[in-house]
Design a protein around this motif. Structure first.
Motif, mmCIF file in Angstrom:
data_model
loop_
_atom_site.group_PDB
_atom_site.id
_atom_site.type_symbol
_atom_site.label_atom_id
_atom_site.label_comp_id
_atom_site.label_asym_id
_atom_site.label_seq_id
_atom_site.Cartn_x
_atom_site.Cartn_y
_atom_site.Cartn_z
ATOM 1 N N GLU A 16 4.650 11.837 -32.131
ATOM 2 C CA GLU A 16 5.046 11.387 -30.801
ATOM 3 C C GLU A 16 6.546 11.097 -30.760
ATOM 4 O O GLU A 16 7.240 11.500 -29.823
ATOM 5 C CB GLU A 16 4.267 10.140 -30.389
ATOM 6 C CG GLU A 16 4.620 9.680 -28.988
ATOM 7 C CD GLU A 16 3.822 8.453 -28.547
ATOM 8 O OE1 GLU A 16 3.998 8.072 -27.380
ATOM 9 O OE2 GLU A 16 3.064 7.893 -29.341
ATOM 10 N N ALA A 17 7.065 10.449 -31.797
ATOM 11 C CA ALA A 17 8.496 10.159 -31.860
ATOM 12 C C ALA A 17 9.317 11.445 -31.907
ATOM 13 O O ALA A 17 10.373 11.550 -31.256
ATOM 14 C CB ALA A 17 8.808 9.281 -33.071
ATOM 15 N N LEU A 22 12.867 15.385 -29.279
ATOM 16 C CA LEU A 22 13.139 16.771 -28.867
ATOM 17 C C LEU A 22 13.391 16.851 -27.369
ATOM 18 O O LEU A 22 14.275 17.589 -26.909
ATOM 19 C CB LEU A 22 11.970 17.684 -29.256
ATOM 20 C CG LEU A 22 11.816 17.954 -30.750
ATOM 21 C CD1 LEU A 22 10.477 18.636 -31.021
ATOM 22 C CD2 LEU A 22 12.969 18.792 -31.271
ATOM 23 N N ASN A 23 12.664 16.069 -26.605
ATOM 24 C CA ASN A 23 12.862 16.057 -25.160
ATOM 25 C C ASN A 23 14.138 15.300 -24.789
ATOM 26 O O ASN A 23 14.926 15.775 -23.965
ATOM 27 C CB ASN A 23 11.647 15.443 -24.469
ATOM 28 C CG ASN A 23 11.735 15.533 -22.965
ATOM 29 O OD1 ASN A 23 11.938 14.524 -22.296
ATOM 30 N ND2 ASN A 23 11.581 16.727 -22.423
ATOM 31 N N ASP A 24 14.368 14.153 -25.411
ATOM 32 C CA ASP A 24 15.558 13.351 -25.124
ATOM 33 C C ASP A 24 16.848 14.114 -25.382
ATOM 34 O O ASP A 24 17.842 13.930 -24.682
ATOM 35 C CB ASP A 24 15.573 12.064 -25.961
ATOM 36 C CG ASP A 24 14.537 11.046 -25.519
ATOM 37 O OD1 ASP A 24 13.937 11.224 -24.430
ATOM 38 O OD2 ASP A 24 14.320 10.080 -26.278
ATOM 39 N N GLU A 30 9.881 19.296 -21.083
ATOM 40 C CA GLU A 30 8.537 18.725 -20.971
ATOM 41 C C GLU A 30 7.468 19.813 -20.961
ATOM 42 O O GLU A 30 6.423 19.679 -21.612
ATOM 43 C CB GLU A 30 8.435 17.889 -19.698
ATOM 44 C CG GLU A 30 7.075 17.280 -19.484
ATOM 45 C CD GLU A 30 6.993 16.407 -18.246
ATOM 46 O OE1 GLU A 30 5.856 16.080 -17.871
ATOM 47 O OE2 GLU A 30 8.030 16.053 -17.663
ATOM 48 N N LYS A 31 7.706 20.898 -20.247
ATOM 49 C CA LYS A 31 6.729 21.982 -20.148
ATOM 50 C C LYS A 31 6.371 22.529 -21.532
ATOM 51 O O LYS A 31 5.201 22.799 -21.823
ATOM 52 C CB LYS A 31 7.310 23.100 -19.281
ATOM 53 C CG LYS A 31 6.424 24.301 -19.145
ATOM 54 C CD LYS A 31 7.109 25.365 -18.296
ATOM 55 C CE LYS A 31 6.295 26.638 -18.311
ATOM 56 N NZ LYS A 31 6.928 27.718 -17.560
ATOM 57 N N GLU A 32 7.361 22.699 -22.403
ATOM 58 C CA GLU A 32 7.111 23.221 -23.752
ATOM 59 C C GLU A 32 6.369 22.207 -24.612
ATOM 60 O O GLU A 32 5.494 22.571 -25.399
ATOM 61 C CB GLU A 32 8.428 23.622 -24.418
ATOM 62 C CG GLU A 32 9.112 24.802 -23.767
ATOM 63 C CD GLU A 32 8.331 26.094 -23.904
ATOM 64 O OE1 GLU A 32 7.675 26.301 -24.944
ATOM 65 O OE2 GLU A 32 8.365 26.892 -22.947
ATOM 66 N N ILE A 33 6.715 20.953 -24.471
ATOM 67 C CA ILE A 33 6.049 19.904 -25.245
ATOM 68 C C ILE A 33 4.574 19.830 -24.861
ATOM 69 O O ILE A 33 3.690 19.779 -25.717
ATOM 70 C CB ILE A 33 6.759 18.553 -25.058
ATOM 71 C CG1 ILE A 33 8.137 18.609 -25.730
ATOM 72 C CG2 ILE A 33 5.917 17.400 -25.604
ATOM 73 C CD1 ILE A 33 9.039 17.454 -25.408
ATOM 74 N N VAL A 34 4.314 19.860 -23.569
ATOM 75 C CA VAL A 34 2.929 19.844 -23.106
ATOM 76 C C VAL A 34 2.214 21.104 -23.599
ATOM 77 O O VAL A 34 1.043 21.051 -23.988
ATOM 78 C CB VAL A 34 2.853 19.692 -21.575
ATOM 79 C CG1 VAL A 34 1.434 19.888 -21.070
ATOM 80 C CG2 VAL A 34 3.381 18.320 -21.162
ATOM 81 N N GLY A 35 2.910 22.225 -23.627
ATOM 82 C CA GLY A 35 2.324 23.462 -24.143
ATOM 83 C C GLY A 35 1.917 23.343 -25.602
ATOM 84 O O GLY A 35 0.842 23.817 -25.997
ATOM 85 N N VAL A 36 2.756 22.726 -26.405
ATOM 86 C CA VAL A 36 2.433 22.498 -27.823
ATOM 87 C C VAL A 36 1.173 21.636 -27.942
ATOM 88 O O VAL A 36 0.270 21.934 -28.731
ATOM 89 C CB VAL A 36 3.621 21.821 -28.555
ATOM 90 C CG1 VAL A 36 3.201 21.282 -29.910
ATOM 91 C CG2 VAL A 36 4.784 22.778 -28.682
ATOM 92 N N LEU A 37 1.108 20.593 -27.139
ATOM 93 C CA LEU A 37 -0.065 19.721 -27.170
ATOM 94 C C LEU A 37 -1.321 20.457 -26.705
ATOM 95 O O LEU A 37 -2.390 20.332 -27.311
ATOM 96 C CB LEU A 37 0.177 18.479 -26.308
ATOM 97 C CG LEU A 37 1.240 17.518 -26.834
ATOM 98 C CD1 LEU A 37 1.566 16.470 -25.790
ATOM 99 C CD2 LEU A 37 0.810 16.879 -28.132
#
Length: 77
Positions: A16-17, A22-24, A30-37
Motif C-alpha cells: 500500500e505504501a 508511485l501515485n504521489d 490512479e487508473k494504473e494502480i487500480v488496474g494492478v489491484l
C-alpha cells in the motif's frame, strides 16, 4: 496471530505504501494502480486448487476488491 498473519499484514502495508508513493510521485496514475489491484484480484478469483485453497483465494480477492472500493491505494483530496 501466527507468523503468516504478521507477514501478510506487513506485505499489505508495504505494498500500500509503495502504491501511494508511485501515485504521489506521478509514476503511476490512479487508473494504473487500480488496474494492478484488479489484475491481482482476478488472479485469485481464477485460481484452482483444493476447496481450502479456493476459500483462501476467494478471501484474498474479496480483500483486494474492498481495497479498490475503499480507495485505500491512492490519496484522494
Amino acid at each position: 496471530m501466527s507468523d503468516n498473519d504478521y507477514s501478510g499484514r506487513a506485505a499489505l502495508t508495504i505494498c500500500e505504501a509503495l502504491l501511494l508513493a508511485l501515485n504521489d510521485h506521478n509514476i503511476l496514475p490512479e487508473k494504473e494502480i487500480v488496474g494492478v489491484l484488479r489484475d491481482s484480484a482476478i488472479t485469485h478469483e481464477n485460481a484452482t486448487g483444493s476447496e481450502s485453497e479456493l476459500e483462501t483465494h476467494r478471501a484474498i480477492a474479496a480483500l483486494i476488491n474492498r481495497i479498490i472500493d475503499g480507495g485505500n491505494s491512492v490519496r484522494r483530496p
